[in-house]
Design a protein around this motif. Structure first.
Motif, PDB file in Angstrom:
ATOM      1  N   GLN A 105       4.252  -9.716   3.736  1.00 40.03           N
ATOM      2  CA  GLN A 105       5.206  -9.233   4.740  1.00 40.03           C
ATOM      3  C   GLN A 105       4.770  -9.636   6.153  1.00 40.03           C
ATOM      4  O   GLN A 105       5.597 -10.044   6.963  1.00 40.03           O
ATOM      5  N   ALA A 106       3.491  -9.504   6.430  1.00 43.63           N
ATOM      6  CA  ALA A 106       3.009  -9.757   7.790  1.00 43.63           C
ATOM      7  C   ALA A 106       2.966 -11.240   8.139  1.00 43.63           C
ATOM      8  O   ALA A 106       3.326 -11.621   9.257  1.00 43.63           O
ATOM      9  N   PHE A 107       2.541 -12.080   7.210  1.00 45.96           N
ATOM     10  CA  PHE A 107       2.282 -13.471   7.554  1.00 45.96           C
ATOM     11  C   PHE A 107       3.323 -14.455   7.044  1.00 45.96           C
ATOM     12  O   PHE A 107       3.644 -15.419   7.727  1.00 45.96           O
ATOM     13  N   ILE A 108       3.860 -14.240   5.865  1.00 44.83           N
ATOM     14  CA  ILE A 108       4.833 -15.191   5.330  1.00 44.83           C
ATOM     15  C   ILE A 108       6.246 -14.820   5.767  1.00 44.83           C
ATOM     16  O   ILE A 108       7.002 -15.657   6.225  1.00 44.83           O
ATOM     17  N   ALA A 109       6.606 -13.532   5.644  1.00 51.84           N
ATOM     18  CA  ALA A 109       7.938 -13.090   6.056  1.00 51.84           C
ATOM     19  C   ALA A 109       8.021 -12.884   7.563  1.00 51.84           C
ATOM     20  O   ALA A 109       9.105 -12.687   8.095  1.00 51.84           O
ATOM     21  N   ASP A 110       6.868 -12.898   8.245  1.00 49.90           N
ATOM     22  CA  ASP A 110       6.788 -12.707   9.694  1.00 49.90           C
ATOM     23  C   ASP A 110       7.415 -11.387  10.141  1.00 49.90           C
ATOM     24  O   ASP A 110       8.106 -11.316  11.148  1.00 49.90           O
ATOM     25  N   LYS A 111       7.158 -10.331   9.364  1.00 48.29           N
ATOM     26  CA  LYS A 111       7.622  -8.983   9.703  1.00 48.29           C
ATOM     27  C   LYS A 111       6.460  -8.014   9.551  1.00 48.29           C
ATOM     28  O   LYS A 111       6.376  -7.264   8.576  1.00 48.29           O
ATOM     29  N   PRO A 112       5.535  -8.007  10.510  1.00 41.77           N
ATOM     30  CA  PRO A 112       4.336  -7.169  10.377  1.00 41.77           C
ATOM     31  C   PRO A 112       4.639  -5.676  10.297  1.00 41.77           C
ATOM     32  O   PRO A 112       3.869  -4.933   9.706  1.00 41.77           O
ATOM     33  N   ALA A 113       5.745  -5.227  10.847  1.00 42.41           N
ATOM     34  CA  ALA A 113       6.084  -3.801  10.766  1.00 42.41           C
ATOM     35  C   ALA A 113       6.375  -3.384   9.320  1.00 42.41           C
ATOM     36  O   ALA A 113       6.169  -2.222   8.948  1.00 42.41           O
ATOM     37  N   MET A 114       6.838  -4.323   8.514  1.00 40.15           N
ATOM     38  CA  MET A 114       7.133  -4.025   7.110  1.00 40.15           C
ATOM     39  C   MET A 114       5.860  -3.918   6.268  1.00 40.15           C
ATOM     40  O   MET A 114       5.917  -3.507   5.114  1.00 40.15           O
ATOM     41  N   ALA A 115       4.715  -4.285   6.832  1.00 38.71           N
ATOM     42  CA  ALA A 115       3.451  -4.234   6.098  1.00 38.71           C
ATOM     43  C   ALA A 115       2.846  -2.837   6.083  1.00 38.71           C
ATOM     44  O   ALA A 115       1.907  -2.581   5.327  1.00 38.71           O
ATOM     45  N   ILE A 116       3.381  -1.926   6.869  1.00 44.13           N
ATOM     46  CA  ILE A 116       2.793  -0.588   6.963  1.00 44.13           C
ATOM     47  C   ILE A 116       2.913   0.163   5.640  1.00 44.13           C
ATOM     48  O   ILE A 116       1.934   0.748   5.161  1.00 44.13           O
ATOM     49  N   PHE A 117       4.085   0.154   5.023  1.00 44.42           N
ATOM     50  CA  PHE A 117       4.279   0.885   3.770  1.00 44.42           C
ATOM     51  C   PHE A 117       3.346   0.396   2.664  1.00 44.42           C
ATOM     52  O   PHE A 117       2.670   1.209   2.021  1.00 44.42           O
ATOM     53  N   PRO A 118       3.238  -0.922   2.412  1.00 45.01           N
ATOM     54  CA  PRO A 118       2.281  -1.360   1.392  1.00 45.01           C
ATOM     55  C   PRO A 118       0.835  -1.009   1.716  1.00 45.01           C
ATOM     56  O   PRO A 118       0.047  -0.723   0.822  1.00 45.01           O
ATOM     57  N   LEU A 119       0.476  -1.005   2.999  1.00 42.02           N
ATOM     58  CA  LEU A 119      -0.896  -0.654   3.362  1.00 42.02           C
ATOM     59  C   LEU A 119      -1.177   0.826   3.128  1.00 42.02           C
ATOM     60  O   LEU A 119      -2.283   1.192   2.706  1.00 42.02           O
ATOM     61  N   VAL A 120      -0.195   1.674   3.375  1.00 42.31           N
ATOM     62  CA  VAL A 120      -0.353   3.101   3.067  1.00 42.31           C
ATOM     63  C   VAL A 120      -0.504   3.289   1.553  1.00 42.31           C
ATOM     64  O   VAL A 120      -1.368   4.046   1.088  1.00 42.31           O
ATOM     65  N   LEU A 121       0.322   2.580   0.787  1.00 40.65           N
ATOM     66  CA  LEU A 121       0.183   2.643  -0.677  1.00 40.65           C
ATOM     67  C   LEU A 121      -1.192   2.144  -1.118  1.00 40.65           C
ATOM     68  O   LEU A 121      -1.808   2.723  -2.027  1.00 40.65           O
ATOM     69  N   ALA A 122      -1.685   1.080  -0.498  1.00 37.25           N
ATOM     70  CA  ALA A 122      -3.005   0.549  -0.852  1.00 37.25           C
ATOM     71  C   ALA A 122      -4.089   1.588  -0.612  1.00 37.25           C
ATOM     72  O   ALA A 122      -5.006   1.736  -1.436  1.00 37.25           O
ATOM     73  N   ALA A 123      -3.987   2.318   0.499  1.00 31.82           N
ATOM     74  CA  ALA A 123      -4.978   3.361   0.777  1.00 31.82           C
ATOM     75  C   ALA A 123      -4.900   4.484  -0.251  1.00 31.82           C
ATOM     76  O   ALA A 123      -5.932   4.989  -0.711  1.00 31.82           O
ATOM     77  N   ILE A 124      -3.697   4.867  -0.632  1.00 29.65           N
ATOM     78  CA  ILE A 124      -3.537   5.919  -1.641  1.00 29.65           C
ATOM     79  C   ILE A 124      -4.100   5.452  -2.979  1.00 29.65           C
ATOM     80  O   ILE A 124      -4.823   6.191  -3.655  1.00 29.65           O
ATOM     81  N   PHE A 125      -3.801   4.212  -3.356  1.00 33.99           N
ATOM     82  CA  PHE A 125      -4.315   3.686  -4.625  1.00 33.99           C
ATOM     83  C   PHE A 125      -5.833   3.549  -4.599  1.00 33.99           C
ATOM     84  O   PHE A 125      -6.496   3.782  -5.614  1.00 33.99           O
ATOM     85  N   ALA A 126      -6.388   3.162  -3.458  1.00 33.31           N
ATOM     86  CA  ALA A 126      -7.848   3.074  -3.348  1.00 33.31           C
ATOM     87  C   ALA A 126      -8.478   4.458  -3.521  1.00 33.31           C
ATOM     88  O   ALA A 126      -9.521   4.595  -4.178  1.00 33.31           O
ATOM     89  N   TRP A 127      -7.863   5.484  -2.946  1.00 34.89           N
ATOM     90  CA  TRP A 127      -8.370   6.851  -3.109  1.00 34.89           C
ATOM     91  C   TRP A 127      -8.269   7.290  -4.570  1.00 34.89           C
ATOM     92  O   TRP A 127      -9.212   7.875  -5.108  1.00 34.89           O
ATOM     93  N   ILE A 128      -7.151   6.996  -5.218  1.00 31.24           N
ATOM     94  CA  ILE A 128      -7.004   7.346  -6.642  1.00 31.24           C
ATOM     95  C   ILE A 128      -8.069   6.624  -7.460  1.00 31.24           C
ATOM     96  O   ILE A 128      -8.711   7.220  -8.330  1.00 31.24           O
ATOM     97  N   ALA A 129      -8.273   5.332  -7.204  1.00 36.48           N
ATOM     98  CA  ALA A 129      -9.290   4.570  -7.942  1.00 36.48           C
ATOM     99  C   ALA A 129     -10.675   5.156  -7.718  1.00 36.48           C
ATOM    100  O   ALA A 129     -11.480   5.251  -8.656  1.00 36.48           O
ATOM    101  N   TYR A 130     -10.953   5.570  -6.486  1.00 36.42           N
ATOM    102  CA  TYR A 130     -12.254   6.173  -6.195  1.00 36.42           C
ATOM    103  C   TYR A 130     -12.414   7.495  -6.950  1.00 36.42           C
ATOM    104  O   TYR A 130     -13.472   7.755  -7.549  1.00 36.42           O
ATOM    105  N   GLU A 131     -11.403   8.324  -6.940  1.00 36.39           N
ATOM    106  CA  GLU A 131     -11.492   9.609  -7.620  1.00 36.39           C
ATOM    107  C   GLU A 131     -11.520   9.455  -9.145  1.00 36.39           C
ATOM    108  O   GLU A 131     -12.075  10.290  -9.840  1.00 36.39           O
ATOM    109  N   ARG A 132     -10.925   8.406  -9.648  1.00 32.05           N
ATOM    110  CA  ARG A 132     -10.902   8.150 -11.098  1.00 32.05           C
ATOM    111  C   ARG A 132     -11.947   7.122 -11.514  1.00 32.05           C
ATOM    112  O   ARG A 132     -11.842   6.497 -12.561  1.00 32.05           O
ATOM    113  N   ARG A 133     -12.985   6.960 -10.708  1.00 25.08           N
ATOM    114  CA  ARG A 133     -14.011   5.954 -11.000  1.00 25.08           C
ATOM    115  C   ARG A 133     -14.715   6.186 -12.323  1.00 25.08           C
ATOM    116  O   ARG A 133     -15.217   5.254 -12.937  1.00 25.08           O
TER     117      ARG A 133
END
Length: 141
Positions: A105-133
């Motif tokens: 979204q940020a570099f190919i589609a040239d819409k960096p504002a649209m990258a916020i939602f996937p980054l929030v999801l990435a943080a949530i998934f990283a937390w889930i992965a950490y808790e389910r390690r």
């Protein structure tokens, strides 16, 4: 003088289990996000890929096979989030996938504002992965 080893303060990853409330929050997130990825994100890529390809903006065209692959990965990750043994590994995989989606979204589609939602999801998934390690280390063994 005594020195404490850093490893002494942390529990073994294989023995770690989240508390009761944290476990309920994790499962709620895992089920909601798993259903989102199966039904709303990956499902359409597998069921109506031609329509998605036709409606894509010109600067975000991807090969048809890549669209199908992303759909399969999203559906598999969504199902994996809801399977207790696979939840940590699925969350780690979806975290990587959503970081790549944010970069697209940020570099190919040239819409960096649209990258916020996937980054929030990435943080949530990283937390889930950490808790389910513990599930990840159990798969390794």
């Amino acid at each position: 003088m005594t020195t404490a080893t850093p490893a002494a303060n942390f529990s073994n990853a294989a023995d770690y289990r989240p508390g009761k409330i944290r476990n309920r929050v994790l499962w709620t997130l895992q089920i909601v996000l798993g259903l989102f990825f199966v039904i709303a994100s990956g499902g359409p890529k597998l069921v109506i890929p031609n329509m998605l390809m036709d409606n894509a903006p010109e600067n975000l065209t991807i090969p048809f096979a890549l669209l199908i692959f992303i759909g399969v990965v999203e559906v598999a990750g969504g199902i994996g989030l809801m399977v207790p043994r696979l939840s940590g590994l699925a969350a780690a995989g979806l975290s990587v996938l959503t970081v790549l989606a944010a970069a697209t979204q940020a570099f190919i589609a040239d819409k960096p504002a649209m990258a916020i939602f996937p980054l929030v999801l990435a943080a949530i998934f990283a937390w889930i992965a950490y808790e389910r390690r513990a599930t990840i280390t159990a798969l390794v063994r």
